[in-house]
Motif scaffolding. Structure first.
Motif, PDB file in Angstrom:
ATOM      1  N   LYS A 181       0.832  -1.208   0.000  1.00  0.00           N
ATOM      2  CA  LYS A 181       0.000   0.000   0.000  1.00  0.00           C
ATOM      3  C   LYS A 181       0.871   1.265   0.000  1.00  0.00           C
ATOM      4  O   LYS A 181       0.584   2.230  -0.706  1.00  0.00           O
ATOM      5  N   GLU A 182       1.931   1.243   0.776  1.00  0.00           N
ATOM      6  CA  GLU A 182       2.829   2.398   0.819  1.00  0.00           C
ATOM      7  C   GLU A 182       3.495   2.620  -0.536  1.00  0.00           C
ATOM      8  O   GLU A 182       3.645   3.752  -0.997  1.00  0.00           O
ATOM      9  N   TYR A 183       3.883   1.530  -1.180  1.00  0.00           N
ATOM     10  CA  TYR A 183       4.600   1.618  -2.459  1.00  0.00           C
ATOM     11  C   TYR A 183       3.728   2.276  -3.532  1.00  0.00           C
ATOM     12  O   TYR A 183       4.182   3.159  -4.266  1.00  0.00           O
ATOM     13  N   VAL A 184       2.462   1.844  -3.640  1.00  0.00           N
ATOM     14  CA  VAL A 184       1.619   2.366  -4.732  1.00  0.00           C
ATOM     15  C   VAL A 184       1.278   3.840  -4.542  1.00  0.00           C
ATOM     16  O   VAL A 184       0.850   4.509  -5.490  1.00  0.00           O
ATOM     17  N   GLN A 185       1.482   4.377  -3.329  1.00  0.00           N
ATOM     18  CA  GLN A 185       1.219   5.797  -3.084  1.00  0.00           C
ATOM     19  C   GLN A 185       2.282   6.695  -3.711  1.00  0.00           C
ATOM     20  O   GLN A 185       2.079   7.905  -3.850  1.00  0.00           O
ATOM     21  N   THR A 186       3.398   6.098  -4.110  1.00  0.00           N
ATOM     22  CA  THR A 186       4.501   6.890  -4.670  1.00  0.00           C
ATOM     23  C   THR A 186       4.721   6.644  -6.155  1.00  0.00           C
ATOM     24  O   THR A 186       5.678   7.166  -6.730  1.00  0.00           O
TER      25      THR A 186
END
Length: 412
Positions: free
Chosen positions: A128-133
């Motif tokens: 989830k954190e990765y796709v935010q960037t």
């Protein structure tokens, strides 16, 4: 020879029809088969690997050809080898190149095989954190086998987060989605190349084009394939050279480095972009519906090709200088909710095409639908238009309740 073919789709019907012409083939068995294979040989209702092994021993099967991926990923080759039973296909470890997208992506990255940039995730929060960037569109793939449905192109962050939740938390594809591959989106056209392996070298067939979307103009949900053509009209000699240098050759090197020698099929799912040819995925078996058009054009004796591969000999594949088109007729609702058991009528009126049953079985003197992709019509011609005219003319009189097909196969 006594041959066992595992699978029940149009691909298995195409392989059976090609092998049936060989006088050396004295008996063919099919697990579980369909209405076409029921005529060519004998359908047997077996699914477990140990059941298949015991059947092959009892019936003195000389060669087993595996159509779908699941038995190979489950270790059928390994179990059969213990009993000196010949299988045209890889062992469980090598089949992981299809069975685990995370495993195959690491293989591609290790051996500098031209592929999309990607990261593998086991953690829901980290994904989830990765796709935010990231930039969008973005592609999210379930690592395990999901029946060809575990790939989602996400246009927004909201779609990406929902997909991660569906795969990892809701587990809509079971354990297949507990590990994810998240990769950059590649814009272009897809192509499929199936190659034979003799344990040392790979021998590619001509490129084919598969139509994956359910609706005309490549609209609607992804399917197992609504049709195919060969050779691929868009795949040029330049694309082929790029594929050989940056995908085929490093794959051969990687297989040798890893000790992944096998005798069988490796399928390259490709995306051709303005920056060249990229590898999307490996399949470790014949493609469906690509096999249908390749068998229609292949000039070689298929049993000779397989036997030579099993013996470690080099092969020279030859294809007719023609075009082939395969039209897939489906049950209403495919690829989602489907109903089965509808009688298929009008098959006797097919005049210009090869009719191959897929999701269809015999019940008494009737043939009835038994799956999502029900029938294949395959024809060849000097041009794509000539071949497609044949299949569409032959499709008109064939009917079963709620049947449908795309109207633009072969139009590109």
């Amino acid at each position: 020879m006594r041959i066992l073919i595992i699978g029940e789709g149009g691909r298995e019907s195409a392989l059976a029809a090609k092998l049936h012409k060989d006088s050396r083939v004295t008996k063919m068995f099919f697990a579980n088969g369909n209405a076409s294979t029921d005529v060519i040989g004998k359908n047997v209702h077996l699914s477990e690997i140990k059941e298949l092994r015991d059947f092959a021993i009892k019936e003195k099967v000389d060669l087993t050809i595996v159509g779908p991926e699941a038995p190979l990923v489950a270790g059928l080759k390994d179990e059969f080898k213990k009993h000196d039973l010949k299988v045209f296909g890889p062992n469980q470890k090598v089949a992981s190149l299809e069975g685990s997208k995370a495993f195959s992506k690491k293989f591609m990255q290790t051996y500098d095989i031209k592929t999309a940039k990607a990261v593998v995730f086991d953690s829901y929060n980290e994904a989830k954190e990765y796709v935010q960037t990231q930039e969008y569109p973005l592609v999210i793939k379930a690592s395990g086998l999901a029946g060809g449905k575990g790939v989602v192109i996400c246009d927004t962050l909201e779609e990406a987060e929902a997909t991660i939740h569906d795969f990892m938390i809701r587990r809509i594809y079971g354990d297949a989605g507990i590990r994810l591959v998240i990769e950059e989106f590649l814009q272009g056209f897809e192509a499929s190349i199936i190659a034979f392996s003799n344990g040392e070298k790979l021998f590619p067939c001509i490129a084919a084009k598969d139509y994956k979307k359910a609706g005309n103009g490549d609209t609607g949900p992804n399917t197992g394939g609504m049709g195919s053509v060969a050779p691929s009209p868009e795949f040029t000699a330049e694309h082929q050279a790029d594929f050989e240098k940056n995908i085929l050759e490093p794959t051969v090197r990687g297989l040798k480095e890893e000790g992944f020698s096998f005798k069988g099929i490796i399928f390259f799912g490709l995306m051709v972009t303005k920056n060249g040819t990229y590898l999307l995925e490996y399949n470790m078996r014949f493609g469906d519906p690509e096999t249908q058009v390749l068998m229609a054009l292949m000039e070689n004796n298929l049993l000779d090709v397989i036997n030579d591969c099993m013996s470690g000999k080099d092969i020279e594949l030859k294809f007719k200088d023609e075009k082939a088109v395969c039209l897939v007729m489906c049950s209403g609702g495919y690829p989602r909710n489907i109903e089965i058991g509808f009688e298929i009528k009008g098959e006797d009126k097919v005049k210009h095409s090869q009719l191959l049953h897929a999701g269809a079985i015999r019940k008494g003197d009737k043939v009835v639908s038994n799956g999502g992709r029900v029938l294949n019509l395959v024809a060849t011609g000097a041009t794509y238009e000539e071949a497609r005219k044949k299949v569409y003319e032959d499709a008109l009189p064939v009917h079963f309740d709620y049947s449908f097909y795309r109207e633009d196969i072969g139009k590109f």
